[in-house]
Design a protein around this motif. Sequence first.
Motif, mmCIF file in Angstrom:
data_model
loop_
_atom_site.group_PDB
_atom_site.id
_atom_site.type_symbol
_atom_site.label_atom_id
_atom_site.label_comp_id
_atom_site.label_asym_id
_atom_site.label_seq_id
_atom_site.Cartn_x
_atom_site.Cartn_y
_atom_site.Cartn_z
ATOM 1 N N UNK A 36 66.599 78.043 26.250
ATOM 2 C CA UNK A 36 66.384 76.679 26.496
ATOM 3 C C UNK A 36 64.920 76.406 27.115
ATOM 4 N N UNK A 37 64.604 75.342 27.377
ATOM 5 C CA UNK A 37 63.178 74.968 28.094
ATOM 6 C C UNK A 37 63.423 74.048 29.001
ATOM 7 N N UNK A 38 63.430 74.432 30.311
ATOM 8 C CA UNK A 38 63.551 73.566 31.435
ATOM 9 C C UNK A 38 62.181 72.782 31.770
ATOM 10 N N UNK A 39 62.337 71.618 31.861
ATOM 11 C CA UNK A 39 60.964 71.008 32.310
ATOM 12 C C UNK A 39 61.034 70.359 33.816
ATOM 13 N N UNK A 40 59.863 70.362 34.442
ATOM 14 C CA UNK A 40 59.650 69.514 35.685
ATOM 15 C C UNK A 40 58.275 69.155 35.760
ATOM 16 N N UNK A 41 58.283 67.823 36.496
ATOM 17 C CA UNK A 41 57.179 67.269 36.855
ATOM 18 C C UNK A 41 56.777 67.333 38.069
ATOM 19 N N UNK A 42 55.594 67.618 38.475
ATOM 20 C CA UNK A 42 54.896 67.639 39.886
ATOM 21 C C UNK A 42 53.949 66.524 40.087
ATOM 22 N N UNK A 43 53.847 65.919 41.474
ATOM 23 C CA UNK A 43 52.757 65.188 41.920
ATOM 24 C C UNK A 43 53.132 63.874 41.698
ATOM 25 N N UNK A 44 51.824 63.034 41.876
ATOM 26 C CA UNK A 44 52.275 61.444 41.521
ATOM 27 C C UNK A 44 50.850 60.955 40.836
ATOM 28 N N UNK A 45 51.341 60.093 39.947
ATOM 29 C CA UNK A 45 50.149 59.575 39.238
ATOM 30 C C UNK A 45 48.898 59.124 40.053
ATOM 31 N N UNK A 46 47.781 59.564 39.501
ATOM 32 C CA UNK A 46 47.562 60.020 38.101
ATOM 33 C C UNK A 46 47.436 61.769 38.288
ATOM 34 N N UNK A 47 47.671 62.138 39.192
ATOM 35 C CA UNK A 47 47.621 63.590 39.499
ATOM 36 C C UNK A 47 48.893 64.370 39.065
ATOM 37 N N UNK A 48 49.392 64.078 37.921
ATOM 38 C CA UNK A 48 50.800 64.800 37.537
ATOM 39 C C UNK A 48 50.514 66.115 36.842
ATOM 40 N N UNK A 49 51.322 66.934 36.862
ATOM 41 C CA UNK A 49 51.566 68.267 36.349
ATOM 42 C C UNK A 49 52.848 68.611 35.779
ATOM 43 N N UNK A 50 52.980 68.973 34.482
ATOM 44 C CA UNK A 50 54.367 69.112 34.012
ATOM 45 C C UNK A 50 54.671 70.558 33.828
ATOM 46 N N UNK A 51 55.761 71.404 33.818
ATOM 47 C CA UNK A 51 56.090 72.971 33.766
ATOM 48 C C UNK A 51 57.134 72.653 32.776
ATOM 49 N N UNK A 52 56.872 73.523 31.801
ATOM 50 C CA UNK A 52 57.716 73.971 30.764
ATOM 51 C C UNK A 52 58.337 75.501 30.984
ATOM 52 N N UNK A 53 59.466 75.564 31.417
ATOM 53 C CA UNK A 53 60.042 76.999 31.535
ATOM 54 C C UNK A 53 61.222 77.558 30.562
#
Length: 195
Positions: A36-53
């Motif tokens: 499976x691929x777990x996903x999480x977003x970090x930060x606040x707009x417009x400085x957002x980063x998404x991690x796919x694990x």
Amino acid sequence: MSYCMVINLKKCVGCGACATTCKMENGTPPGVTRSKVMKKEFGHFPHVRRLSLPMLCMHCDDPACVKVCPSGATVKGENGIVSVDKNKCLGCKACMTACPYGARYFREDEHGYFGSQLTPFEAVKYQAMPKGVIDKCDFCKDRLAKGLEPTCVKACPVEARTFGEKEELMDLINQRKGYQLRPEMGTDPHVYYLQ
């Protein structure tokens, strides 16, 4: 010899091709996901980063699941692959509790994706997935026996996964500062992540 997988998180786009091809290759029923691929977003707009694990069984060098299995169904082979003998599995779920990575699944019933009436594909594939036992990733050991790499490695469109003997991959792991998930558990996983 011990097998190992290295996953490059900078390359992974979270497309889920690994999970989809794994379900197809292994014919896993609803609720059972070897990959499976777990996903999480970090930060606040417009400085957002998404991690796919991408997650799978970590095929630990010192697997907690093997230690707690009362029937000896969960074993670690000489090649480092941790697998489940479904003929010995009692379905007690002790290994599910012990696994620090949430990489084990229990088949609750014999239904397929469309209820009790199985599709022809499900009727064939589910013969290896009996009700009341544990299932997990086994690095596609049937494919390995044929000289093929795991299906998740083969299907990755961005080649984020590398698979092979741990000794041969340690230079890459050390050079790129690869890390294991939850090292404090002392299980020494054979899946490494690169940033």
